[in-house]
Design a protein around this motif. Sequence first.
Motif, short mmCIF file in Angstrom:
data_model
loop_
_atom_site.label_atom_id
_atom_site.label_comp_id
_atom_site.label_asym_id
_atom_site.label_seq_id
_atom_site.Cartn_x
_atom_site.Cartn_y
_atom_site.Cartn_z
N TYR A 1 0.86 -1.18 0.00
CA TYR A 1 0.00 0.00 0.00
C TYR A 1 0.89 1.22 0.00
CZ TYR A 1 0.79 -0.55 5.09
OH TYR A 1 1.34 -0.73 6.33
N ARG A 2 0.35 2.32 -0.50
CA ARG A 2 1.11 3.56 -0.58
C ARG A 2 1.05 4.32 0.75
NH1 ARG A 2 2.74 5.47 -5.60
NH2 ARG A 2 1.87 4.33 -7.37
N MET B 1 9.38 -1.76 1.72
CA MET B 1 7.93 -1.84 1.57
C MET B 1 7.31 -1.88 2.96
SD MET B 1 5.77 -4.89 -0.35
CE MET B 1 5.74 -6.07 1.00
N PRO B 2 6.30 -1.09 3.24
CA PRO B 2 5.50 -0.19 2.41
C PRO B 2 5.88 1.28 2.58
CG PRO B 2 4.31 -0.66 4.42
CD PRO B 2 5.65 -1.34 4.54
N GLY B 3 7.16 1.56 2.76
CA GLY B 3 7.60 2.93 2.93
C GLY B 3 7.87 3.63 1.61
N ASN B 4 8.68 4.68 1.68
CA ASN B 4 9.07 5.42 0.49
C ASN B 4 10.39 6.12 0.78
OD1 ASN B 4 8.39 8.10 1.70
ND2 ASN B 4 6.28 7.33 1.56
N TYR C 1 14.75 7.87 -4.00
CA TYR C 1 13.57 7.86 -4.88
C TYR C 1 12.58 6.80 -4.41
CZ TYR C 1 15.27 3.54 -7.01
OH TYR C 1 15.67 2.24 -7.21
N ASP C 2 11.36 6.91 -4.94
CA ASP C 2 10.30 5.96 -4.62
C ASP C 2 10.27 4.85 -5.66
OD1 ASP C 2 9.49 7.72 -2.58
OD2 ASP C 2 8.11 8.78 -3.93
N LEU C 3 10.31 3.61 -5.19
CA LEU C 3 10.10 2.47 -6.08
C LEU C 3 8.68 2.51 -6.66
CD1 LEU C 3 11.73 -0.17 -3.74
CD2 LEU C 3 12.67 0.54 -5.94
N ILE D 1 22.81 2.29 -0.88
CA ILE D 1 22.20 1.87 0.38
C ILE D 1 20.82 1.34 0.02
CG2 ILE D 1 21.36 2.55 2.65
CD1 ILE D 1 23.45 4.76 2.69
N SER D 2 20.62 0.04 0.24
CA SER D 2 19.39 -0.60 -0.22
C SER D 2 18.74 -1.34 0.94
CB SER D 2 19.69 -1.57 -1.37
OG SER D 2 20.21 -0.86 -2.49
N VAL D 3 17.44 -1.09 1.15
CA VAL D 3 16.75 -1.52 2.35
C VAL D 3 15.58 -2.44 2.00
CG1 VAL D 3 15.53 -0.71 4.41
CG2 VAL D 3 17.35 0.70 3.42
N CYS D 4 15.56 -3.65 2.57
CA CYS D 4 14.43 -4.59 2.49
C CYS D 4 14.00 -4.81 1.03
CB CYS D 4 13.30 -4.09 3.37
SG CYS D 4 11.98 -5.30 3.62
N LEU D 5 12.84 -4.34 0.62
CA LEU D 5 12.42 -4.46 -0.77
C LEU D 5 13.47 -3.86 -1.69
CD1 LEU D 5 10.43 -4.92 -3.11
CD2 LEU D 5 9.32 -2.76 -2.48
#
Length: 302
Positions: free
Chosen positions: A21-22, A68-71, A109-111, A156-160
């Motif tokens: 969800y956004r 996910m589900p962040g931004n 940025y937002d995926l 730097i890459s987090v979770c999703l």
Amino acid sequence: MMDKQSEEVIRGLADFFAKSYRTPVFRRPDEYGLEYEDVFFPSMDGVSLEGWFIPADSDKLVICNHFMPGNRYGYPGHLEPWKNFGGFEVNFIPQYKALHDAGYNVLAYDLRNHGNSDDGNGRMVGIGLLEYRDVIGSLNYINSRAGTKNMIKSLISVCLGCNSTLVAMNKHPEYFKDIKSLLALQPVSARPFIERACEEAKIDLKEGTDLFDFEIQKRTGFHMDELSPIEHAKAVTVPTLMVQVHHDTLTRPSDVQTIFNNLSSEEKELFWIEGTTRRFDGYNYFSENPAMMLEWLGKYTK
């Protein structure tokens, strides 16, 4: 036989994994005294992605990929209706400020299907199997800007975002030849996540995971065990620092250990965050404790 309530729990998990969800981009860098540029660029497959470029007076750059589900901002978990992961906020902007103040340009940025970026794949989430195209899009964008294409680049890459990065490195290693290092925060496989959810809800593990596999395939076409970066990690050769909440109640430490063991990087370290069981505390770790992040980046960006 599984009861109806248990079936609904599993179907709810499948809905979350398939669509997420956004959440709103609730804060901006200027609230922390950072100048920034609103940017947008296409993913590898053309999905329009929204982000921030935070400039610094240097030739070093970090690209940040969120969970996910962040931004790109984080997650407004201190507000209704998003208090379901502990009731506290995740805020990446102090992390960006620490990077900026240490001399790093930042692209955050937002995926797809998150934040302000466009829908992609019918809003379906691939836990990295689709979003890897966004990671490559961010690299293409940086390499298209005259002022950034020759910068010393790290991720730097987090979770999703971490899963997506590992998938991208496996599918298209040619895009990562000039990446100097990776900070890999809390990559995750679907199976241990679902197993822990089944344990919490007192659902038989085999019945629960079998039903989830069926329900996620109905929604996405992917099987549960495809939603994992374990095999993709073998393609990672850049120096990598992996970080994970050790007693995370939403997954198992063995999953992260397996992902870490599969990295082909000659230089790699695994750091366990202690003193919490909340996964989302891990997302705040570099904002609250930037020294390790800066030390790792500094080692490979000289």
